[in-house]
Scaffold this active site. Structure first.
Site, PDB file in Angstrom:
ATOM      1  N   TYR A  60      39.589 -42.056 -85.863  1.00 54.63           N
ATOM      2  CA  TYR A  60      40.174 -43.404 -85.898  1.00 54.63           C
ATOM      3  C   TYR A  60      39.970 -44.067 -84.535  1.00 54.63           C
ATOM      4  O   TYR A  60      40.781 -43.975 -83.625  1.00 54.63           O
ATOM      5  CB  TYR A  60      41.661 -43.361 -86.238  1.00 54.63           C
ATOM      6  CG  TYR A  60      41.976 -42.830 -87.622  1.00 54.63           C
ATOM      7  CD1 TYR A  60      40.978 -42.663 -88.580  1.00 54.63           C
ATOM      8  CD2 TYR A  60      43.280 -42.493 -87.973  1.00 54.63           C
ATOM      9  CE1 TYR A  60      41.273 -42.183 -89.842  1.00 54.63           C
ATOM     10  CE2 TYR A  60      43.580 -42.018 -89.244  1.00 54.63           C
ATOM     11  CZ  TYR A  60      42.578 -41.856 -90.163  1.00 54.63           C
ATOM     12  OH  TYR A  60      42.875 -41.367 -91.419  1.00 54.63           O
ATOM     13  N   PHE A 206      45.009 -44.231 -98.880  1.00 57.16           N
ATOM     14  CA  PHE A 206      44.915 -45.519 -99.576  1.00 57.16           C
ATOM     15  C   PHE A 206      46.043 -45.645-100.608  1.00 57.16           C
ATOM     16  O   PHE A 206      45.789 -45.955-101.768  1.00 57.16           O
ATOM     17  CB  PHE A 206      43.559 -45.693-100.266  1.00 57.16           C
ATOM     18  CG  PHE A 206      42.450 -46.128 -99.330  1.00 57.16           C
ATOM     19  CD1 PHE A 206      42.636 -46.169 -97.958  1.00 57.16           C
ATOM     20  CD2 PHE A 206      41.215 -46.506 -99.832  1.00 57.16           C
ATOM     21  CE1 PHE A 206      41.620 -46.563 -97.109  1.00 57.16           C
ATOM     22  CE2 PHE A 206      40.176 -46.910 -98.990  1.00 57.16           C
ATOM     23  CZ  PHE A 206      40.397 -46.923 -97.625  1.00 57.16           C
ATOM     24  N   PRO A 207      47.295 -45.385-100.216  1.00 61.02           N
ATOM     25  CA  PRO A 207      48.404 -45.436-101.181  1.00 61.02           C
ATOM     26  C   PRO A 207      48.620 -46.823-101.778  1.00 61.02           C
ATOM     27  O   PRO A 207      49.233 -46.952-102.832  1.00 61.02           O
ATOM     28  CB  PRO A 207      49.615 -44.988-100.362  1.00 61.02           C
ATOM     29  CG  PRO A 207      49.259 -45.346 -98.947  1.00 61.02           C
ATOM     30  CD  PRO A 207      47.774 -45.090 -98.852  1.00 61.02           C
ATOM     31  N   LEU A 208      48.086 -47.855-101.107  1.00 56.26           N
ATOM     32  CA  LEU A 208      48.210 -49.227-101.622  1.00 56.26           C
ATOM     33  C   LEU A 208      46.857 -49.784-102.041  1.00 56.26           C
ATOM     34  O   LEU A 208      46.682 -50.997-102.131  1.00 56.26           O
ATOM     35  CB  LEU A 208      48.862 -50.137-100.570  1.00 56.26           C
ATOM     36  CG  LEU A 208      50.293 -49.746-100.189  1.00 56.26           C
ATOM     37  CD1 LEU A 208      50.801 -50.620 -99.064  1.00 56.26           C
ATOM     38  CD2 LEU A 208      51.211 -49.847-101.395  1.00 56.26           C
ATOM     39  N   GLY A 211      45.333 -52.487 -99.897  1.00 61.03           N
ATOM     40  CA  GLY A 211      45.950 -53.803 -99.949  1.00 61.03           C
ATOM     41  C   GLY A 211      45.835 -54.520-101.280  1.00 61.03           C
ATOM     42  O   GLY A 211      46.499 -55.534-101.496  1.00 61.03           O
TER      43      GLY A 211
END
Length: 281
Positions: A60, A206-208, A211
């Site tokens: 990152y 990527f739980p959402l 976006g």
């Protein structure tokens, strides 16, 4: 009733809703943040909240997310926060990922994670990706060696199959698995089930859905959000928390207000009807 915490061991219990650091560096997860003071401030907000599970990775930035966490930890005097990191993915440029699982490289990266985070030991070190050029047993084996040296407390895997988990388990105890999973992407139900059966943390990245779920304006997700005076993002996170007691969502953001909004999801309880309606998406 949904369990609010997850135990990695008898001394390491975390609240299940965590924080992911991938959005702290610059565009394309490359280079420094455009506002480095804000990046550190976001991590300080996390440290000052009841979130005690922070997920980062050497790729990152690379390393910029770690450095912001280190800066925020410098004067932190509160209770212990679990810091999880990952090795095995290089970052050659913006939005570019390259898998490298050479055991010597992995050892180097664990050491660099320790240095850039300012830690003597990392609570959870995850193999970011399995490199097909090297047996998974060798890749996990070097982490197991460093665990024996006291530099790693727990070992996890990322984006793996059940078969790969089983092969890794022949080398070391696997505490967690981090696969892509959210309300509309559920290809790895078998991995989640295996995690449940073996008391492994299942950390959905990527739980959402990057976006996309936060932007839904119509449909059942939006209706349920309105019922709870909540946002679609909060409902999507609440669904994950109710889906399984081993799921530890790690929504990431570089905005303190978004972070504070996300953590409110832990206080939302979906009715059976609402949960089942979302299951059908």
């Amino acid at each position: 009733m949904t369990k609010q915490t997850f135990e990695f061991d008898s001394e390491l219990e975390v609240n299940r809703l965590g924080f992911g650091a991938m959005q702290l560096p610059g565009t394309g997860v490359w280079g420094p943040s455009t506002d480095e003071e804000n990046a550190v401030a976001v991590v300080k907000a996390v440290l000052n909240s009841n979130v005690n599970f922070i997920d980062t990775a050497d790729s990152y930035g690379p390393f910029y997310a770690n450095l912001y966490i280190k800066a925020a930890l410098k004067d932190y005097q509160g209770p212990h926060k679990l810091i999880a990191s990952k090795v095995g993915f290089t970052r050659p440029g913006p939005n570019q990922w390259s898998v490298v699982g050479d055991p010597d490289y992995l050892r180097q990266q664990v050491e660099l994670n320790l240095r850039t985070l300012g830690l003597d030991s990392i609570d959870l070190m995850q193999l970011h990706r399995v490199d097909p050029r090297f047996p998974i047993e060798e890749q996990v084996g070097v982490l197991a060696d460093m665990q024996k040296e006291g530099k790693i407390r727990h070992i996890g895997l990322s984006q793996v199959t059940v078969e790969q988990i089983k092969r890794a388990q022949a080398v070391a105890k696997i505490a967690s698995v981090q696969n892509r999973y959210n309300l509309i992407e559920r290809d790895d139900e078998d991995v989640l089930q295996y995690a449940e059966e073996n008391h492994m943390a299942f950390i959905p990245w990527f739980p959402l859905a990057t976006g996309r779920l936060a932007q839904e304006e119509h449909g059942i997700l939006s209706q349920i959000a309105n019922n709870h005076l909540a946002t679609p993002s909060q409902i999507a996170l609440a669904w994950l928390l109710q889906k399984s007691d081993v799921i530890l969502p790690i929504p990431g953001t570089s905005n303190i207000q978004h972070f504070e909004s996300n953590i409110q999801a832990a206080y939302i309880t979906l009715s059976d009807a609402e949960f089942n309606a979302l299951e059908q998406l």
